[in-house]
Write an enzyme that holds these catalytic residues in place. Structure first.
Site, PDB file in Angstrom:
ATOM      1  CG  HIS A 131      -9.829  24.547  10.264  1.00 53.57           C
ATOM      2  ND1 HIS A 131      -9.977  23.676  11.317  1.00 53.57           N
ATOM      3  CD2 HIS A 131      -9.397  23.790   9.216  1.00 53.57           C
ATOM      4  CE1 HIS A 131      -9.642  22.460  10.931  1.00 53.57           C
ATOM      5  NE2 HIS A 131      -9.285  22.503   9.662  1.00 53.57           N
ATOM      6  CD  GLU A 133      -7.477  22.066  15.701  1.00 52.31           C
ATOM      7  OE1 GLU A 133      -6.587  22.511  16.465  1.00 52.31           O
ATOM      8  OE2 GLU A 133      -7.222  21.284  14.766  1.00 52.31           O
ATOM      9  CB  CYS A 200      -1.261  16.966  16.232  1.00 46.08           C
ATOM     10  SG  CYS A 200      -1.329  15.171  16.250  1.00 46.08           S
ATOM     11  CB  SER A 228      -7.485  18.533   3.704  1.00 43.72           C
ATOM     12  OG  SER A 228      -6.489  18.150   4.616  1.00 43.72           O
ATOM     13  CB  SER A 229      -6.216  22.948   7.348  1.00 44.91           C
ATOM     14  OG  SER A 229      -5.193  23.786   7.811  1.00 44.91           O
ATOM     15  CG  ASN A 230      -2.687  17.234   7.381  1.00 42.53           C
ATOM     16  OD1 ASN A 230      -2.949  16.257   6.685  1.00 42.53           O
ATOM     17  ND2 ASN A 230      -1.534  17.382   7.995  1.00 42.53           N
TER      18      ASN A 230
END
Length: 295
Positions: A131, A133, A200, A228-230
């Site tokens: 990923h 990030e 977060c 999208s991981s989220n």
């Protein structure tokens, strides 16, 4: 079907980090000068296409290394130190839209790594391997950090050594707590384990809100990019409370047959999902209902 309620979750949509990145991109594009973005600005193909039409050029790291004297936007996910080094060498002006939460996490990981002995201490990051990030976080350790995605990956850790654990900002708190619990069980000396909850809260706090939202509707469409991981985290949480939930990344994926016999439809999404896309989906459903009522 004419009495169907179609509601968009007011808490869904871009997080502040993504809003900041897109705002910076639009400001630069408005000047008319060329602007490149290192990787998709957000994990949503529809939003990437929208900004592409405004002039944003998405590039990969190979192309980035060959650019000279241009402006390149770094998205909210952040980048490793090497990226800044290449930019300086190539005369590239960086428009840094790294999320402040990610920047702080990068700083903490770098400080932890710089102050430890790699012979007896391991920096461990709970996150998705590869990923964007996570790549930026691993870069703060010169590639030494160990990335774990799940409990099975804990076999990568030497539990005879010290462990300093961090987390990708968009991972679930429950998942992180499971990792913490298992490391505690396995580590030789409990004093050698230090963990930092770096998730977060703007993202994590959406879980109870979105669960409450999807539980109120018979049918739910979860709008999210496939990368999208989220989005995956939120979708999995939603599915625990509502079996009638379907992920949509493109409006063409809408199956109208699902609407049959339903009186309440909810529309929600990830922190990388633009509000306009959820609004377009709502309009598409309402237009279909309107046409069906006149047949």
């Amino acid at each position: 079907m004419r009495d169907m309620v179609v509601e968009i979750d007011s808490n869904s949509g871009f997080c502040f980090g993504v809003v900041k990145a897109i705002s910076k991109a639009e400001e630069e594009l408005a000047t008319g000068s060329p602007l490149y973005c290192l990787g998709d600005i957000v994990h949503n193909s529809m939003e990437v296409d929208r900004l592409s039409q405004k002039g944003l050029v998405t590039i990969d790291h190979d192309r980035f290394e060959n650019l000279r004297d241009v402006k390149v936007l770094l998205r909210a996910h952040g980048e490793p130190p090497a990226t800044y080094g290449i930019a300086k060498k190539n005369g590239i002006e960086i428009i840094d839209a790294t999320c402040p939460v990610v920047l702080n996490l990068q700083k903490n990981i770098k400080n932890a790594f710089d102050s430890c002995n790699v012979e007896d201490t391991q920096i461990v990051i709970y996150g998705k391997i590869g990923h964007a990030e996570v790549n930026g976080l691993v870069g703060q350790t010169g590639g030494h950090a160990i990335v774990v995605e799940n409990l099975q990956d804990l076999s990568k850790i030497d539990f005879a050594k010290k462990v300093k654990l961090f987390s990708q900002t968009t991972k679930s708190i429950d998942g992180f707590n499971q990792i913490v619990s298992e490391i505690r069980k396995r580590i030789a000396n409990s004093d050698d384990f230090e963990y930092n909850d770096t998730i977060c809260r703007q993202v994590a706090n959406r879980i109870p809100k979105i669960i409450n939202f999807v539980s109120k509707h018979e049918l739910v469409f979860f709008v999210s990019g496939k990368k999208s991981s989220n989005g995956k985290v939120l979708f999995d949480e939603c599915r625990k409370v509502n079996d009638h939930i379907y992920m949509i990344s493109d409006l063409d994926e809408l199956d109208f047959s699902l609407l049959k016999g339903v009186s309440s439809v909810g529309i929600c999404g990830a922190t990388s999902t633009p509000k306009w896309l959820m609004e377009d989906l709502k309009k598409k459903i309402e237009d279909y209902l309107s046409e069906s009522s006149t047949d």
